[in-house]
Design a protein around this motif. Structure first.
Motif, PDB file in Angstrom:
ATOM      1  N   ASP A  17      21.613  -9.689 -11.023  1.00 40.30           N
ATOM      2  CA  ASP A  17      22.661 -10.711 -12.179  1.00 40.30           C
ATOM      3  C   ASP A  17      23.095 -11.387 -11.124  1.00 40.30           C
ATOM      4  N   ASN A  18      23.143 -12.667 -11.245  1.00 48.46           N
ATOM      5  CA  ASN A  18      23.617 -13.974 -10.422  1.00 48.46           C
ATOM      6  C   ASN A  18      24.615 -14.582 -11.327  1.00 48.46           C
ATOM      7  N   GLY A  19      25.669 -14.339 -11.300  1.00 47.39           N
ATOM      8  CA  GLY A  19      26.978 -14.903 -12.415  1.00 47.39           C
ATOM      9  C   GLY A  19      26.379 -14.972 -13.738  1.00 47.39           C
ATOM     10  N   GLY A  20      25.836 -13.943 -14.338  1.00 48.66           N
ATOM     11  CA  GLY A  20      25.386 -14.101 -15.704  1.00 48.66           C
ATOM     12  C   GLY A  20      24.055 -14.533 -15.869  1.00 48.66           C
ATOM     13  N   VAL A  21      23.308 -14.810 -14.978  1.00 49.27           N
ATOM     14  CA  VAL A  21      21.974 -15.269 -15.137  1.00 49.27           C
ATOM     15  C   VAL A  21      21.095 -14.269 -14.598  1.00 49.27           C
ATOM     16  N   LEU A  22      20.076 -13.629 -14.983  1.00 50.24           N
ATOM     17  CA  LEU A  22      19.149 -12.717 -14.259  1.00 50.24           C
ATOM     18  C   LEU A  22      18.119 -13.523 -13.541  1.00 50.24           C
ATOM     19  N   LYS A  23      17.501 -12.703 -12.438  1.00 56.73           N
ATOM     20  CA  LYS A  23      16.523 -13.123 -11.773  1.00 56.73           C
ATOM     21  C   LYS A  23      15.902 -11.859 -11.279  1.00 56.73           C
ATOM     22  N   GLY A  24      14.341 -11.725 -11.249  1.00 55.40           N
ATOM     23  CA  GLY A  24      13.769 -10.689 -11.015  1.00 55.40           C
ATOM     24  C   GLY A  24      12.511 -11.017  -9.968  1.00 55.40           C
ATOM     25  N   ARG A  25      12.342 -10.226  -8.997  1.00 54.54           N
ATOM     26  CA  ARG A  25      11.186 -10.307  -8.094  1.00 54.54           C
ATOM     27  C   ARG A  25      10.492  -8.904  -7.783  1.00 54.54           C
ATOM     28  N   ILE A  26       9.140  -9.210  -7.248  1.00 57.64           N
ATOM     29  CA  ILE A  26       8.298  -8.216  -7.024  1.00 57.64           C
ATOM     30  C   ILE A  26       8.834  -7.741  -5.888  1.00 57.64           C
ATOM     31  N   ASP A  27       9.087  -6.357  -5.637  1.00 56.45           N
ATOM     32  CA  ASP A  27       9.612  -5.622  -4.397  1.00 56.45           C
ATOM     33  C   ASP A  27       8.557  -4.978  -3.659  1.00 56.45           C
ATOM     34  N   LYS A  28       7.566  -4.493  -4.591  1.00 56.73           N
ATOM     35  CA  LYS A  28       6.399  -3.594  -3.834  1.00 56.73           C
ATOM     36  C   LYS A  28       5.183  -3.810  -5.004  1.00 56.73           C
ATOM     37  N   LEU A  29       4.000  -3.745  -4.451  1.00 57.68           N
ATOM     38  CA  LEU A  29       2.847  -3.694  -5.229  1.00 57.68           C
ATOM     39  C   LEU A  29       2.486  -2.344  -4.945  1.00 57.68           C
ATOM     40  N   LEU A  30       2.333  -1.570  -6.091  1.00 54.56           N
ATOM     41  CA  LEU A  30       1.928  -0.148  -6.200  1.00 54.56           C
ATOM     42  C   LEU A  30       0.679   0.291  -6.686  1.00 54.56           C
ATOM     43  N   ARG A  31      -0.253  -0.581  -7.113  1.00 53.29           N
ATOM     44  CA  ARG A  31      -1.448  -0.265  -7.490  1.00 53.29           C
ATOM     45  C   ARG A  31      -2.364   0.314  -6.445  1.00 53.29           C
ATOM     46  N   LYS A  32      -3.043   1.001  -6.539  1.00 51.65           N
ATOM     47  CA  LYS A  32      -3.762   1.761  -5.188  1.00 51.65           C
ATOM     48  C   LYS A  32      -4.676   1.050  -4.560  1.00 51.65           C
ATOM     49  N   ASP A  33      -5.192  -0.184  -5.110  1.00 51.01           N
ATOM     50  CA  ASP A  33      -5.914  -1.206  -4.472  1.00 51.01           C
ATOM     51  C   ASP A  33      -5.261  -2.500  -4.231  1.00 51.01           C
ATOM     52  N   ALA A  34      -3.980  -2.394  -4.420  1.00 50.19           N
ATOM     53  CA  ALA A  34      -3.132  -3.675  -4.378  1.00 50.19           C
ATOM     54  C   ALA A  34      -3.330  -4.346  -2.846  1.00 50.19           C
ATOM     55  N   ASP A  35      -3.568  -5.491  -2.671  1.00 52.85           N
ATOM     56  CA  ASP A  35      -3.643  -6.290  -1.499  1.00 52.85           C
ATOM     57  C   ASP A  35      -1.994  -6.610  -1.281  1.00 52.85           C
ATOM     58  N   GLN A  36      -1.556  -6.136  -0.190  1.00 46.36           N
ATOM     59  CA  GLN A  36      -0.233  -6.311   0.026  1.00 46.36           C
ATOM     60  C   GLN A  36       0.066  -7.597   0.907  1.00 46.36           C
ATOM     61  N   LYS A  37      -1.060  -8.422   0.992  1.00 50.69           N
ATOM     62  CA  LYS A  37      -0.687  -9.829   1.481  1.00 50.69           C
ATOM     63  C   LYS A  37      -1.212 -10.707   0.599  1.00 50.69           C
ATOM     64  N   ALA A  38      -1.287 -10.361  -0.705  1.00 51.49           N
ATOM     65  CA  ALA A  38      -1.830 -11.400  -1.619  1.00 51.49           C
ATOM     66  C   ALA A  38      -0.778 -12.504  -2.075  1.00 51.49           C
TER      67      ALA A  38
END
Length: 152
Positions: free
Chosen positions: A53-74
């Motif tokens: 929450d940033n002053g009543g406005v929400l923002k969201g980000r991807i913190d981790k890729l969790l799929r077993k085949d996920a490319d962490q550098k994608a």
């Protein structure tokens, strides 16, 4: 200590516990926090999303890729705005949602699907006492709802 003093202390302690638990319960009825996004088709956990929450406005980000085949550098190849070719890790996928007055619903923002680069009108609704989050993305009358699970 007298019996009256002990009884008073027990009542005061019970009242404090009740007040604290009510505050914790209402705090959980917010999208703010850490969430596991779930793949609609496989039921597999896809990623860890952090909503702030940033002053009543929400923002969201991807913190981790969790799929077993996920490319962490994608990177977001399909994005067409300022997120084009940015790494998926740390990518802001939720922007601008605000709480609807008098309701436990957040709207007015956008959510990005980094798999296709499209942005959708966003609606966030905490359910099951805040343990889950219904995330609805739509364009006009068409859309879909995912259920994310709170990470404690």
């Amino acid at each position: 200590m007298t019996n009256q003093a002990l009884a008073f202390l027990k009542r005061a302690q019970a009242a404090l516990i009740l007040i604290a638990s009510c505050g914790a319960a209402s705090a959980q009825m917010s999208p703010v926090g850490n969430w596991h996004s779930i793949d609609d088709k496989t039921g597999e956990v896809k990623s860890l999303i952090v909503i702030a929450d940033n002053g009543g406005v929400l923002k969201g980000r991807i913190d981790k890729l969790l799929r077993k085949d996920a490319d962490q550098k994608a990177v977001c190849k399909e994005c067409s705005d300022d997120r084009k070719d940015k790494p998926l890790l740390g990518l802001e996928i939720i922007r601008g949602a605000k709480q609807v007055e008098g309701k436990e619903v957040w709207e007015g923002g956008k959510i990005l699907d980094p798999e296709n680069g499209k942005e959708y009108t966003l609606r966030l609704t905490p359910v099951e006492g805040g343990k889950k989050l219904e995330v609805r993305g739509s364009i006009a009358f068409f859309g879909r709802t995912q259920t994310w699970v709170r990470v404690l």
